[in-house]
Design a protein around this motif. Structure first.
Motif, PDB file in Angstrom:
ATOM      1  N   ILE A   1      -6.641   1.922   5.469  1.00 24.11           N
ATOM      2  CA  ILE A   1      -5.231   1.458   4.852  1.00 24.11           C
ATOM      3  C   ILE A   1      -4.444   0.477   6.315  1.00 24.11           C
ATOM      4  CG2 ILE A   1      -2.657   2.345   4.876  1.00 24.11           C
ATOM      5  CD1 ILE A   1      -3.961   4.922   3.561  1.00 24.11           C
TER       6      ILE A   1
ATOM      7  N   ALA B   1      -9.692   7.605   5.743  1.00 25.34           N
ATOM      8  CA  ALA B   1      -8.404   6.512   4.915  1.00 25.34           C
ATOM      9  C   ALA B   1      -7.625   5.956   5.884  1.00 25.34           C
ATOM     10  CB  ALA B   1      -8.402   7.988   4.093  1.00 25.34           C
TER      11      ALA B   1
ATOM     12  N   ILE C   1       1.145  -1.229  -0.207  1.00 33.54           N
ATOM     13  CA  ILE C   1       0.190  -0.653  -0.103  1.00 33.54           C
ATOM     14  C   ILE C   1       1.376   1.301   0.048  1.00 33.54           C
ATOM     15  CG2 ILE C   1      -1.698   1.557   1.845  1.00 33.54           C
ATOM     16  CD1 ILE C   1      -2.895  -1.479   2.532  1.00 33.54           C
TER      17      ILE C   1
ATOM     18  N   VAL D   1      -3.788  10.771  -8.681  1.00 34.65           N
ATOM     19  CA  VAL D   1      -4.687   9.738  -8.381  1.00 34.65           C
ATOM     20  C   VAL D   1      -4.526   9.380  -7.023  1.00 34.65           C
ATOM     21  CG1 VAL D   1      -4.033   6.889  -8.371  1.00 34.65           C
ATOM     22  CG2 VAL D   1      -4.769   8.968 -10.270  1.00 34.65           C
ATOM     23  N   VAL D   2      -3.589   9.500  -5.824  1.00 32.17           N
ATOM     24  CA  VAL D   2      -3.714   9.681  -4.449  1.00 32.17           C
ATOM     25  C   VAL D   2      -5.283   9.807  -3.281  1.00 32.17           C
ATOM     26  CG1 VAL D   2      -2.717  10.762  -2.209  1.00 32.17           C
ATOM     27  CG2 VAL D   2      -0.963   9.861  -3.996  1.00 32.17           C
TER      28      VAL D   2
ATOM     29  N   GLU E   1     -10.855   5.488  -1.441  1.00 36.05           N
ATOM     30  CA  GLU E   1     -11.230   4.502  -2.004  1.00 36.05           C
ATOM     31  C   GLU E   1     -11.041   3.500  -0.045  1.00 36.05           C
ATOM     32  OE1 GLU E   1      -9.215   2.564  -5.361  1.00 36.05           O
ATOM     33  OE2 GLU E   1      -9.975   3.258  -5.908  1.00 36.05           O
ATOM     34  N   PHE E   2      -9.928   3.603   0.487  1.00 39.59           N
ATOM     35  CA  PHE E   2      -9.665   3.184   1.718  1.00 39.59           C
ATOM     36  C   PHE E   2     -10.741   3.499   2.131  1.00 39.59           C
ATOM     37  CE2 PHE E   2      -5.038   1.992  -0.432  1.00 39.59           C
ATOM     38  CZ  PHE E   2      -5.425   0.975   0.092  1.00 39.59           C
TER      39      PHE E   2
ATOM     40  N   ASP F   1       2.415   1.975  -3.355  1.00 37.02           N
ATOM     41  CA  ASP F   1       1.001   1.975  -4.273  1.00 37.02           C
ATOM     42  C   ASP F   1       1.194   4.037  -4.403  1.00 37.02           C
ATOM     43  OD1 ASP F   1       0.418  -0.692  -5.237  1.00 37.02           O
ATOM     44  OD2 ASP F   1      -1.193  -1.091  -4.216  1.00 37.02           O
ATOM     45  N   PHE F   2       1.179   4.309  -2.982  1.00 34.94           N
ATOM     46  CA  PHE F   2       0.521   5.348  -3.087  1.00 34.94           C
ATOM     47  C   PHE F   2       2.047   6.305  -2.864  1.00 34.94           C
ATOM     48  CE2 PHE F   2      -2.937   4.361  -0.689  1.00 34.94           C
ATOM     49  CZ  PHE F   2      -3.791   5.428  -0.244  1.00 34.94           C
TER      50      PHE F   2
ATOM     51  N   GLU G   1      -7.888   9.825  -4.647  1.00 36.08           N
ATOM     52  CA  GLU G   1      -9.193   9.133  -5.254  1.00 36.08           C
ATOM     53  C   GLU G   1      -8.551   7.452  -4.306  1.00 36.08           C
ATOM     54  OE1 GLU G   1      -9.176   7.789  -9.564  1.00 36.08           O
ATOM     55  OE2 GLU G   1      -9.437  10.061 -10.183  1.00 36.08           O
ATOM     56  N   MET G   2      -7.631   7.187  -4.560  1.00 36.54           N
ATOM     57  CA  MET G   2      -6.559   6.349  -3.637  1.00 36.54           C
ATOM     58  C   MET G   2      -7.392   6.229  -2.023  1.00 36.54           C
ATOM     59  SD  MET G   2      -3.327   5.553  -4.994  1.00 36.54           S
ATOM     60  CE  MET G   2      -2.421   4.224  -4.080  1.00 36.54           C
TER      61      MET G   2
ATOM     62  N   ALA H   1       2.120   7.085  -6.775  1.00 35.24           N
ATOM     63  CA  ALA H   1       0.342   7.485  -7.636  1.00 35.24           C
ATOM     64  C   ALA H   1       1.246   9.388  -8.083  1.00 35.24           C
ATOM     65  CB  ALA H   1      -0.258   7.191  -6.961  1.00 35.24           C
TER      66      ALA H   1
END
Length: 140
Positions: free
Chosen positions: A85, A81, A8, A19-20, A26-27, A11-12, A22-23, A15
């Motif tokens: 996470i 979030a 994770i 996009v961060v 999602e979390f 990925d962050f 948006e991620m 990005a």
């Protein structure tokens, strides 16, 4: 660091800023509901460094794995979030792995470029309190 949390973080960190965000959303949607015995935050610790009401509880099972519980209102997506996470990244982790999570986790994720320092401070406080709870189980 537990492998899932390391994934994770990577990925962050890789990005783009848009996009961060948006991620993070999602979390925020991935926080598991509290079990009935924690309704009303009974036995949970509040994290006063967060701008919104945030509660957590960590339990170390007899096999050494950690179970985390978080509660935060849906109106606080960034703070939720952080919970999402940690819930996903620490699922199945041992107490030793949780205690070893770097204190600068959110900086490693690159979140300081995407969210306010006050929010990063709240996330850091969540992690610190979680690690303290886990460490206190290990000491018993």
């Amino acid at each position: 660091m537990p492998p899932k949390l390391a994934e994770i973080v990577d990925d962050f960190a890789s990005a783009p800023r848009e996009v961060v965000l948006e991620m993070l959303l999602e979390f925020a949607d991935a926080v598991p509901p509290l079990p009935a015995d924690l309704a009303g935050h009974e036995g949970m610790e509040q994290v006063p460094e967060c701008q919104t009401a945030f509660f957590l509880k960590a339990v170390v099972r007899p096999d050494g794995t950690v179970v985390t519980h978080f509660d935060c209102p849906p109106e606080a997506p960034t703070t939720r979030a952080f919970a999402g996470i940690l819930a996903e990244g620490l699922a199945g982790a041992t107490a030793a792995e949780v205690v070893a999570v770097p204190d600068d986790l959110y900086a490693r994720m690159g979140l300081a470029q995407a969210i306010s320092p006050l929010r990063v401070r709240g996330g850091t406080a969540i992690l610190a309190r979680l690690k303290r709870q886990v460490a206190s189980f290990k000491a018993e």
